[in-house]
Design an enzyme around this catalytic site. Structure first.
Site, mmCIF file in Angstrom:
data_model
loop_
_atom_site.group_PDB
_atom_site.id
_atom_site.type_symbol
_atom_site.label_atom_id
_atom_site.label_comp_id
_atom_site.label_asym_id
_atom_site.label_seq_id
_atom_site.Cartn_x
_atom_site.Cartn_y
_atom_site.Cartn_z
ATOM 1 N N ILE A 1 0.837 -1.204 0.000
ATOM 2 C CA ILE A 1 0.000 0.000 0.000
ATOM 3 C C ILE A 1 0.866 1.246 0.000
ATOM 4 C CG2 ILE A 1 -1.631 1.357 1.384
ATOM 5 C CD1 ILE A 1 -2.871 -1.303 2.284
ATOM 6 N N TYR B 1 -5.744 0.302 -8.833
ATOM 7 C CA TYR B 1 -5.108 0.351 -7.517
ATOM 8 C C TYR B 1 -5.147 -1.032 -6.864
ATOM 9 C CZ TYR B 1 -4.453 1.708 -2.594
ATOM 10 O OH TYR B 1 -4.007 1.815 -1.297
ATOM 11 N N GLN C 1 2.356 1.783 -3.447
ATOM 12 C CA GLN C 1 1.376 2.264 -4.411
ATOM 13 C C GLN C 1 0.946 3.698 -4.101
ATOM 14 O OE1 GLN C 1 0.396 0.655 -7.095
ATOM 15 N NE2 GLN C 1 -1.080 2.203 -7.781
ATOM 16 N N GLU C 2 0.799 4.010 -2.833
ATOM 17 C CA GLU C 2 0.290 5.316 -2.436
ATOM 18 C C GLU C 2 1.313 6.434 -2.631
ATOM 19 O OE1 GLU C 2 -2.609 6.312 -1.549
ATOM 20 O OE2 GLU C 2 -3.733 4.491 -1.068
ATOM 21 N N SER C 3 2.540 6.198 -2.192
ATOM 22 C CA SER C 3 3.512 7.300 -2.150
ATOM 23 C C SER C 3 4.870 6.961 -2.725
ATOM 24 C CB SER C 3 3.706 7.746 -0.693
ATOM 25 O OG SER C 3 4.373 6.728 0.051
#
Length: 316
Positions: free
Chosen positions: A215, A304, A218-220
């Site tokens: 996560i 996502y 993928q997020e940052s």
């Protein structure tokens, strides 16, 4: 409130009245005026209409116990549901679980029907409900090692004490096990940034460490200073309102961000029961998952979910 619920409340009143004759420590007697006030409050509560049920989310037993411990020392007040004024036994139980997203009935007799039965105290786990007397007129939260947290009776406060008395039911509201990616147990991660934070959060909240790391990637891209065009912040890209709700004061602090995100993922896994749906809710919000009955038809959210699952090597 139904006639059955009012009858249950009367049974609780009778149970407490029966305890008032038991010996108490000097100075612990409740003044007659205070008892009348508490009794009036109990009757008003019993006859009040019930509120709408909240959406359920199942925390771990340790979190239930930690939440209950916040109210140690709060005085017993019959009919009490507000810790600022006092709590009764079922008010304490209902408040603790409501704070963690689980709706329970108001009175102890009905709470003693929630969840699933546990055969004996030897099989009880922290967070289980302990019901006493027949009919049930008292309820407590098991903390382990033969002890419980209870709001006992007038003149006493919320306390931790040994399990004793006429124990007639043990109920488990929490799930037997936490869902994990591909049904496997969480394994520590090592070759990623902030691996120690992911491993620590995984051990605390029962979330797969690889999932948390995926996560973050993928997020940052593992950047603790990242800010999205819509205002999501930090390593785990928490929206400010979400961060506040999780108790995260600084989303740019990796330790706070990972801890808060792990708690959020834990709640989403418990709520939706599948990793792909939890990821969709993390990206698009739980409301969107509920509205569409699955992963929303948003290209961003669908990509996502696929990307995170591919990174962690898991399936729903």
């Amino acid at each position: 409130m139904s006639v059955t619920a009012v009858t249950s409340r009367v049974a609780e009143i009778q149970g407490v009245l029966s305890q008032l004759g038991a010996p108490r420590a000097p100075g612990s007697a409740l003044a007659a005026g205070s008892f009348r006030t508490a009794m009036d409050g109990a009757l008003a509560t019993a006859l009040a209409p019930a509120g709408a049920p909240a959406a359920a989310a199942s925390p771990g037993g340790a979190r239930v116990v930690a939440e209950a411990e916040k109210y140690l020392g709060v005085p017993y007040v019959w009919g009490g549901t507000d810790p600022a004024n006092g709590l009764d036994c079922s008010g304490l139980v209902q408040l603790v679980y409501r704070n963690l997203g689980i709706d329970l009935p108001r009175v102890s007799r009905d709470q003693a029907q929630a969840g699933r039965p546990v055969a004996s105290l030897a099989e009880a786990q922290p967070g289980d409900l302990l019901a006493f007397n027949s009919p049930v007129s008292h309820i407590a939260i098991y903390v382990g090692d033969g002890k419980m947290i209870e709001a006992p009776r007038p003149g006493l406060s919320v306390r931790v004490t040994e399990v004793s008395g006429d124990l007639t039911a043990i109920r488990r509201v929490l799930p037997e096990s936490a869902p994990t990616v591909s049904g496997r147990a969480s394994a520590p991660v090592s070759a990623v940034p902030y691996a120690d934070l992911f491993n620590r959060a995984a051990a605390t909240y029962g979330v797969d460490a690889g999932l948390l790391a995926a996560i973050a990637k993928q997020e940052s891209g593992y950047r603790p200073d990242a800010v999205s065009p819509v205002g999501a912040q930090g390593l785990m890209q928490l929206m400010p309102a979400t961060a506040r709700g999780l108790g995260v004061s600084d989303s740019f602090d990796p330790a706070q961000a990972v801890d808060g995100a792990a708690r959020l993922v834990r709640d989403l896994l418990d709520r939706f029961g599948r990793t792909d749906l939890a990821l969709a809710a993390y990206n698009a919000g739980p409301g969107a998952v509920l509205r569409y009955g699955g992963i929303p038809p948003y290209p961003e959210t669908q990509n996502y979910v696929r990307s995170v699952l591919a990174t962690v090597g898991g399936t729903p």
